[in-house]
Motif scaffolding. Structure first.
Motif, PDB file in Angstrom:
ATOM      1  N   ALA A 215       0.822  -1.211   0.000  1.00 14.01           N
ATOM      2  CA  ALA A 215       0.000   0.000   0.000  1.00 14.01           C
ATOM      3  C   ALA A 215       0.854   1.258   0.000  1.00 14.01           C
ATOM      4  O   ALA A 215       2.023   1.247   0.405  1.00 14.01           O
ATOM      5  CB  ALA A 215      -0.916   0.003   1.224  1.00 14.01           C
ATOM      6  N   LEU A 216       0.257   2.354  -0.455  1.00 11.58           N
ATOM      7  CA  LEU A 216       0.881   3.663  -0.342  1.00 11.58           C
ATOM      8  C   LEU A 216       0.939   4.042   1.134  1.00 11.58           C
ATOM      9  O   LEU A 216       0.008   3.778   1.890  1.00 11.58           O
ATOM     10  CB  LEU A 216       0.072   4.704  -1.122  1.00 11.58           C
ATOM     11  CG  LEU A 216      -0.022   4.470  -2.636  1.00 11.58           C
ATOM     12  CD1 LEU A 216      -1.154   5.285  -3.218  1.00 11.58           C
ATOM     13  CD2 LEU A 216       1.288   4.805  -3.312  1.00 11.58           C
ATOM     14  N   MET A 217       2.043   4.666   1.519  1.00 10.95           N
ATOM     15  CA  MET A 217       2.252   4.974   2.927  1.00 10.95           C
ATOM     16  C   MET A 217       2.528   6.460   3.125  1.00 10.95           C
ATOM     17  O   MET A 217       3.161   7.118   2.286  1.00 10.95           O
ATOM     18  CB  MET A 217       3.462   4.196   3.451  1.00 10.95           C
ATOM     19  CG  MET A 217       3.361   2.687   3.293  1.00 10.95           C
ATOM     20  SD  MET A 217       2.200   1.965   4.463  1.00 10.95           S
ATOM     21  CE  MET A 217       3.098   2.209   5.980  1.00 10.95           C
ATOM     22  N   ASP A 218       2.089   6.966   4.261  1.00 12.71           N
ATOM     23  CA  ASP A 218       2.395   8.353   4.634  1.00 12.71           C
ATOM     24  C   ASP A 218       2.790   8.407   6.108  1.00 12.71           C
ATOM     25  O   ASP A 218       2.333   9.253   6.874  1.00 12.71           O
ATOM     26  CB  ASP A 218       1.198   9.267   4.356  1.00 12.71           C
ATOM     27  CG  ASP A 218       1.599  10.740   4.319  1.00 12.71           C
ATOM     28  OD1 ASP A 218       2.792  11.011   4.124  1.00 12.71           O
ATOM     29  OD2 ASP A 218       0.715  11.604   4.481  1.00 12.71           O
ATOM     30  N   ILE A 219       3.655   7.473   6.499  1.00 10.44           N
ATOM     31  CA  ILE A 219       4.177   7.420   7.861  1.00 10.44           C
ATOM     32  C   ILE A 219       5.543   8.151   7.862  1.00 10.44           C
ATOM     33  O   ILE A 219       6.433   7.776   7.107  1.00 10.44           O
ATOM     34  CB  ILE A 219       4.391   5.979   8.337  1.00 10.44           C
ATOM     35  CG1 ILE A 219       3.093   5.163   8.201  1.00 10.44           C
ATOM     36  CG2 ILE A 219       4.901   5.954   9.773  1.00 10.44           C
ATOM     37  CD1 ILE A 219       1.962   5.597   9.099  1.00 10.44           C
ATOM     38  N   PRO A 220       5.709   9.189   8.677  1.00 10.75           N
ATOM     39  CA  PRO A 220       6.995   9.917   8.687  1.00 10.75           C
ATOM     40  C   PRO A 220       8.137   9.073   9.233  1.00 10.75           C
ATOM     41  O   PRO A 220       7.915   8.136  10.006  1.00 10.75           O
ATOM     42  CB  PRO A 220       6.710  11.124   9.592  1.00 10.75           C
ATOM     43  CG  PRO A 220       5.565  10.707  10.437  1.00 10.75           C
ATOM     44  CD  PRO A 220       4.739   9.775   9.601  1.00 10.75           C
ATOM     45  N   PHE A 221       9.354   9.409   8.822  1.00 11.65           N
ATOM     46  CA  PHE A 221      10.543   8.667   9.251  1.00 11.65           C
ATOM     47  C   PHE A 221      10.619   8.555  10.766  1.00 11.65           C
ATOM     48  O   PHE A 221      10.983   7.511  11.304  1.00 11.65           O
ATOM     49  CB  PHE A 221      11.819   9.352   8.744  1.00 11.65           C
ATOM     50  CG  PHE A 221      12.008   9.318   7.253  1.00 11.65           C
ATOM     51  CD1 PHE A 221      11.192   8.541   6.441  1.00 11.65           C
ATOM     52  CD2 PHE A 221      13.030  10.048   6.662  1.00 11.65           C
ATOM     53  CE1 PHE A 221      11.381   8.496   5.061  1.00 11.65           C
ATOM     54  CE2 PHE A 221      13.214  10.016   5.291  1.00 11.65           C
ATOM     55  CZ  PHE A 221      12.398   9.242   4.495  1.00 11.65           C
ATOM     56  N   LYS A 222      10.343   9.640  11.469  1.00  9.18           N
ATOM     57  CA  LYS A 222      10.520   9.664  12.923  1.00  9.18           C
ATOM     58  C   LYS A 222       9.630   8.653  13.641  1.00  9.18           C
ATOM     59  O   LYS A 222       9.916   8.281  14.790  1.00  9.18           O
ATOM     60  CB  LYS A 222      10.243  11.059  13.472  1.00  9.18           C
ATOM     61  CG  LYS A 222       8.817  11.532  13.293  1.00  9.18           C
ATOM     62  CD  LYS A 222       8.630  12.937  13.833  1.00  9.18           C
ATOM     63  CE  LYS A 222       7.173  13.407  13.655  1.00  9.18           C
ATOM     64  NZ  LYS A 222       6.985  14.778  14.181  1.00  9.18           N
ATOM     65  N   SER A 223       8.570   8.194  12.966  1.00 11.66           N
ATOM     66  CA  SER A 223       7.649   7.239  13.589  1.00 11.66           C
ATOM     67  C   SER A 223       8.051   5.793  13.334  1.00 11.66           C
ATOM     68  O   SER A 223       7.476   4.886  13.928  1.00 11.66           O
ATOM     69  CB  SER A 223       6.223   7.468  13.078  1.00 11.66           C
ATOM     70  OG  SER A 223       5.763   8.761  13.421  1.00 11.66           O
ATOM     71  N   LEU A 224       9.014   5.594  12.442  1.00 13.72           N
ATOM     72  CA  LEU A 224       9.396   4.225  12.057  1.00 13.72           C
ATOM     73  C   LEU A 224      10.519   3.702  12.933  1.00 13.72           C
ATOM     74  O   LEU A 224      11.330   4.459  13.447  1.00 13.72           O
ATOM     75  CB  LEU A 224       9.806   4.193  10.589  1.00 13.72           C
ATOM     76  CG  LEU A 224       8.681   4.514   9.593  1.00 13.72           C
ATOM     77  CD1 LEU A 224       9.263   4.650   8.195  1.00 13.72           C
ATOM     78  CD2 LEU A 224       7.616   3.444   9.624  1.00 13.72           C
TER      79      LEU A 224
END
Length: 224
Positions: A215-224
């Motif tokens: 799926a397309l994702m819009d999770i920011p780097f800082k949350s990963l």
């Protein structure tokens, strides 16, 4: 007359919403949803590439102003990809290492919001992904990269710099010095042998075969 106009506007709005619903994109922007998805299918996890491949070299251009946008787009210089993508890149790195080469990563997973910003700000829309379709980068299934000499960490000669809009950036462009052609074609062959496909207008951009499963994702780097 006013009533008819209102009805027509309502009909048009309803049709537009229906079309957006039909052709709209599913973009995961909830960390909880993402984690639940990974729990069901570990292959959905976005892996930090340097953690899986410690000797990988990063040059995350969008975390600097040294890019075609001429501005910082990422708050952190990090690179992520879906687990199967990362595993294949690890195999690529191992193969290259034996031949004295290595990978330098310019970009990998890109949050969907960044793609929207690119499209709004880019003067030439043909070189950026249309948010209406999303990008393989947004799926964690595309990577921008080049070859380096493993010992010196210097880039080997390639047709153009990263993110060049010149015709020489095309993956099949042939009017180049023999050494540059060998380097580019060697990179393409190596990546293709591990499940990646170069895109026609960017020698550095590789899509993972099977990207449709993510799926397309819009999770920011800082949350990963």
């Amino acid at each position: 007359m006013i009533r008819i106009t209102v009805l027509l506007l309502f009909s048009l709005l309803t049709h537009t919403l229906s079309a957006q619903q039909k052709n709209g994109l599913k973009v995961i922007n909830s960390l909880k949803v993402y984690k639940n998805t990974c729990a069901r299918d570990p292959n959905q996890e976005l892996i930090e590439l340097r953690k899986m491949i410690p000797d990988l070299v990063l040059d995350i251009r969008y975390a600097t102003a040294n890019n075609f946008m001429k501005q910082v787009m990422y708050p952190q210089a990090r690179a992520f990809a879906r687990k199967p993508v990362a595993e294949q890149l690890k195999k690529v790195q191992a193969e290259l290492r034996k031949k004295g080469y290595g990978l330098k990563i310019y970009d990998a997973y890109r949050p969907y919001a960044i793609t929207v910003s690119f499209y709004k700000k880019a003067a030439d829309k043909s070189f950026v992904a249309n948010p209406a379709k999303g990008s393989k980068h947004n799926r964690g299934c595309a990577v921008d990269l080049t070859l380096i000499d493993f010992k010196t960490r210097k880039e080997v000669p390639m047709p153009t710099p990263y993110d060049s809009f010149a015709p020489e950036a095309a993956a099949a462009y042939r009017k180049l010095p023999p050494a540059v052609l060998r380097n580019r074609d060697f990179l393409i062959r190596t990546m293709q042998a591990h499940g990646f496909k170069v895109i026609k207008n960017e020698w550095w951009h590789y899509d993972f075969i099977g990207w449709q499963n993510y799926a397309l994702m819009d999770i920011p780097f800082k949350s990963l």
